[in-house]
Design a protein around this motif. Structure first.
Motif, PDB file in Angstrom:
ATOM      1  N   THR A   8       0.851  -1.191   0.000  1.00 57.67           N
ATOM      2  CA  THR A   8       0.000   0.000   0.000  1.00 57.67           C
ATOM      3  C   THR A   8       0.889   1.244   0.000  1.00 57.67           C
ATOM      4  O   THR A   8       2.068   1.170   0.362  1.00 57.67           O
ATOM      5  N   PRO A   9       0.341   2.392  -0.376  1.00 59.93           N
ATOM      6  CA  PRO A   9       1.133   3.630  -0.300  1.00 59.93           C
ATOM      7  C   PRO A   9       1.632   3.912   1.117  1.00 59.93           C
ATOM      8  O   PRO A   9       2.737   4.408   1.306  1.00 59.93           O
ATOM      9  N   GLU A  10       0.818   3.568   2.123  1.00 58.33           N
ATOM     10  CA  GLU A  10       1.223   3.776   3.511  1.00 58.33           C
ATOM     11  C   GLU A  10       2.418   2.897   3.880  1.00 58.33           C
ATOM     12  O   GLU A  10       3.332   3.333   4.582  1.00 58.33           O
ATOM     13  N   GLY A  11       2.401   1.647   3.415  1.00 57.45           N
ATOM     14  CA  GLY A  11       3.522   0.737   3.677  1.00 57.45           C
ATOM     15  C   GLY A  11       4.798   1.226   3.021  1.00 57.45           C
ATOM     16  O   GLY A  11       5.885   1.149   3.609  1.00 57.45           O
ATOM     17  N   TYR A  12       4.680   1.759   1.813  1.00 54.26           N
ATOM     18  CA  TYR A  12       5.825   2.322   1.101  1.00 54.26           C
ATOM     19  C   TYR A  12       6.404   3.491   1.888  1.00 54.26           C
ATOM     20  O   TYR A  12       7.619   3.587   2.079  1.00 54.26           O
ATOM     21  N   GLN A  13       5.527   4.351   2.395  1.00 51.45           N
ATOM     22  CA  GLN A  13       5.968   5.510   3.167  1.00 51.45           C
ATOM     23  C   GLN A  13       6.627   5.097   4.470  1.00 51.45           C
ATOM     24  O   GLN A  13       7.614   5.699   4.892  1.00 51.45           O
ATOM     25  N   GLU A  14       6.119   4.047   5.128  1.00 52.37           N
ATOM     26  CA  GLU A  14       6.729   3.561   6.365  1.00 52.37           C
ATOM     27  C   GLU A  14       8.173   3.117   6.126  1.00 52.37           C
ATOM     28  O   GLU A  14       9.055   3.385   6.945  1.00 52.37           O
ATOM     29  N   SER A  60      23.186  -3.271   6.658  1.00 53.08           N
ATOM     30  CA  SER A  60      22.448  -4.394   6.080  1.00 53.08           C
ATOM     31  C   SER A  60      20.956  -4.077   6.009  1.00 53.08           C
ATOM     32  O   SER A  60      20.294  -4.358   5.005  1.00 53.08           O
ATOM     33  N   ARG A  61      20.414  -3.491   7.060  1.00 53.34           N
ATOM     34  CA  ARG A  61      18.992  -3.128   7.080  1.00 53.34           C
ATOM     35  C   ARG A  61      18.689  -2.080   6.011  1.00 53.34           C
ATOM     36  O   ARG A  61      17.650  -2.157   5.334  1.00 53.34           O
ATOM     37  N   LEU A  62      19.588  -1.124   5.834  1.00 54.08           N
ATOM     38  CA  LEU A  62      19.386  -0.112   4.786  1.00 54.08           C
ATOM     39  C   LEU A  62      19.350  -0.746   3.396  1.00 54.08           C
ATOM     40  O   LEU A  62      18.500  -0.395   2.575  1.00 54.08           O
ATOM     41  N   ARG A  63      20.263  -1.687   3.135  1.00 52.75           N
ATOM     42  CA  ARG A  63      20.263  -2.371   1.831  1.00 52.75           C
ATOM     43  C   ARG A  63      18.968  -3.151   1.624  1.00 52.75           C
ATOM     44  O   ARG A  63      18.376  -3.122   0.548  1.00 52.75           O
ATOM     45  N   TYR A  64      18.525  -3.849   2.668  1.00 58.89           N
ATOM     46  CA  TYR A  64      17.292  -4.629   2.586  1.00 58.89           C
ATOM     47  C   TYR A  64      16.091  -3.725   2.288  1.00 58.89           C
ATOM     48  O   TYR A  64      15.286  -4.021   1.397  1.00 58.89           O
ATOM     49  N   LEU A  65      15.965  -2.629   3.026  1.00 59.22           N
ATOM     50  CA  LEU A  65      14.842  -1.722   2.825  1.00 59.22           C
ATOM     51  C   LEU A  65      14.889  -1.062   1.452  1.00 59.22           C
ATOM     52  O   LEU A  65      13.850  -0.861   0.813  1.00 59.22           O
ATOM     53  N   ASP A  66      16.083  -0.734   1.000  1.00 57.74           N
ATOM     54  CA  ASP A  66      16.236  -0.138  -0.325  1.00 57.74           C
ATOM     55  C   ASP A  66      15.728  -1.097  -1.407  1.00 57.74           C
ATOM     56  O   ASP A  66      15.029  -0.685  -2.330  1.00 57.74           O
ATOM     57  N   LYS A  67      16.046  -2.370  -1.268  1.00 55.81           N
ATOM     58  CA  LYS A  67      15.552  -3.361  -2.231  1.00 55.81           C
ATOM     59  C   LYS A  67      14.036  -3.489  -2.156  1.00 55.81           C
ATOM     60  O   LYS A  67      13.373  -3.678  -3.182  1.00 55.81           O
ATOM     61  N   GLN A  68      13.474  -3.390  -0.942  1.00 53.87           N
ATOM     62  CA  GLN A  68      12.022  -3.457  -0.804  1.00 53.87           C
ATOM     63  C   GLN A  68      11.354  -2.332  -1.593  1.00 53.87           C
ATOM     64  O   GLN A  68      10.353  -2.553  -2.262  1.00 53.87           O
ATOM     65  N   ARG A  70      12.774  -0.609  -4.126  1.00 52.12           N
ATOM     66  CA  ARG A  70      13.101  -0.736  -5.540  1.00 52.12           C
ATOM     67  C   ARG A  70      12.218  -1.767  -6.240  1.00 52.12           C
ATOM     68  O   ARG A  70      11.859  -1.594  -7.399  1.00 52.12           O
ATOM     69  N   TYR A  71      11.871  -2.829  -5.551  1.00 51.96           N
ATOM     70  CA  TYR A  71      11.090  -3.900  -6.153  1.00 51.96           C
ATOM     71  C   TYR A  71       9.659  -3.936  -5.634  1.00 51.96           C
ATOM     72  O   TYR A  71       9.053  -4.991  -5.516  1.00 51.96           O
ATOM     73  N   SER A  72       9.125  -2.767  -5.328  1.00 51.78           N
ATOM     74  CA  SER A  72       7.750  -2.721  -4.837  1.00 51.78           C
ATOM     75  C   SER A  72       6.815  -2.223  -5.934  1.00 51.78           C
ATOM     76  O   SER A  72       7.203  -1.475  -6.825  1.00 51.78           O
ATOM     77  N   GLU A  73       5.598  -2.678  -5.823  1.00 52.39           N
ATOM     78  CA  GLU A  73       4.528  -2.211  -6.702  1.00 52.39           C
ATOM     79  C   GLU A  73       3.468  -1.627  -5.785  1.00 52.39           C
ATOM     80  O   GLU A  73       2.872  -2.345  -4.975  1.00 52.39           O
ATOM     81  N   ILE A  74       3.269  -0.324  -5.878  1.00 50.53           N
ATOM     82  CA  ILE A  74       2.305   0.334  -5.008  1.00 50.53           C
ATOM     83  C   ILE A  74       0.914   0.148  -5.606  1.00 50.53           C
ATOM     84  O   ILE A  74       0.669   0.500  -6.750  1.00 50.53           O
ATOM     85  N   ILE A  75       0.045  -0.429  -4.798  1.00 53.37           N
ATOM     86  CA  ILE A  75      -1.315  -0.707  -5.238  1.00 53.37           C
ATOM     87  C   ILE A  75      -2.256   0.312  -4.606  1.00 53.37           C
ATOM     88  O   ILE A  75      -2.270   0.481  -3.382  1.00 53.37           O
ATOM     89  N   GLN A  76      -3.022   0.981  -5.435  1.00 53.99           N
ATOM     90  CA  GLN A  76      -4.009   1.933  -4.940  1.00 53.99           C
ATOM     91  C   GLN A  76      -5.282   1.181  -4.568  1.00 53.99           C
ATOM     92  O   GLN A  76      -5.629   0.188  -5.200  1.00 53.99           O
ATOM     93  N   LYS A  77      -5.968   1.664  -3.550  1.00 50.95           N
ATOM     94  CA  LYS A  77      -7.184   1.022  -3.062  1.00 50.95           C
ATOM     95  C   LYS A  77      -8.247   0.992  -4.148  1.00 50.95           C
ATOM     96  O   LYS A  77      -8.483   1.975  -4.834  1.00 50.95           O
ATOM     97  N   ASP A  78      -8.889  -0.167  -4.284  1.00 48.13           N
ATOM     98  CA  ASP A  78      -9.982  -0.360  -5.234  1.00 48.13           C
ATOM     99  C   ASP A  78     -11.237   0.286  -4.653  1.00 48.13           C
ATOM    100  O   ASP A  78     -11.625  -0.011  -3.528  1.00 48.13           O
ATOM    101  N   GLU A  79     -11.856   1.173  -5.390  1.00 46.13           N
ATOM    102  CA  GLU A  79     -13.034   1.892  -4.896  1.00 46.13           C
ATOM    103  C   GLU A  79     -14.343   1.226  -5.327  1.00 46.13           C
ATOM    104  O   GLU A  79     -15.411   1.798  -5.164  1.00 46.13           O
ATOM    105  N   SER A  80     -14.289   0.014  -5.856  1.00 53.06           N
ATOM    106  CA  SER A  80     -15.494  -0.643  -6.369  1.00 53.06           C
ATOM    107  C   SER A  80     -16.329  -1.314  -5.285  1.00 53.06           C
ATOM    108  O   SER A  80     -17.389  -1.848  -5.563  1.00 53.06           O
ATOM    109  N   GLY A  81     -15.839  -1.319  -4.048  1.00 49.61           N
ATOM    110  CA  GLY A  81     -16.568  -1.983  -2.975  1.00 49.61           C
ATOM    111  C   GLY A  81     -16.131  -3.419  -2.762  1.00 49.61           C
ATOM    112  O   GLY A  81     -16.630  -4.087  -1.865  1.00 49.61           O
TER     113      GLY A  81
END
Length: 153
Positions: A8-14, A60-68, A70-81
């Motif tokens: 989610t966008p919130e997870g990306y921001q965290e 090591s944690r910085l490298r791990y988070l950077d990869k997260q 780099r390889y993330s796909e942000i999914i926007q909330k579906d508004e269809s119910g």
């Protein structure tokens, strides 16, 4: 083939916020390592060993988070119910009288104590693309159970 981690966008921001905190802390840890190094014999210097290990964990944690990121796909909330990544759901579990609320999130964001369940967990899989009012059967390792979807927002 590159596998992208859905979030989610919130997870990306965290993750971005954690990277910023770690980068801000890095100079302090480097200074601690330099001070420990100046204490003399490195082979018997536990402060140096500890500081070096802590800095290594930070890097090591910085490298791990950077990869997260780099390889993330942000999914926007579906508004269809229908339930999708980012949906908030109110559920009534079989045999319970009290409804519980959860947020459907990506694998890396899941935290049951905070009411966040992964879309690819057994419960998350059963809920995906369903609407309020539906009853789904969850196939969990410990057995199956039914869950009624009370609300989706």
């Amino acid at each position: 083939m590159v596998y992208y981690q859905k979030m989610t966008p919130e997870g990306y921001q965290e993750i971005k916020d954690e990277i910023a905190r770690l980068k801000k802390d890095r100079p302090r840890r480097i200074k601690i390592l330099q001070e420990a190094r100046s204490m003399g014999d490195l082979s018997e210097n536990s402060e140096y060993t500890t500081a070096k290990m802590e800095l290594g964990h930070l890097q090591s944690r910085l490298r791990y988070l950077d990869k997260q990121l780099r390889y993330s796909e942000i999914i926007q909330k579906d508004e269809s119910g229908t339930i999708d990544l980012g949906s908030n759901v109110k559920l009534l579990f079989e045999g319970d009288d009290d409804a519980e609320e959860y947020r459907i999130v990506g694998r890396m964001e899941a935290d049951l104590a905070k009411g966040k369940i992964s879309f690819d967990s057994p419960l998350g899989q059963a809920l995906m693309k369903q609407k309020a009012g539906a009853t789904v059967t969850v196939q969990a390792p410990a057995g199956s159970y039914d869950v009624k979807i009370i609300a989706v927002n």
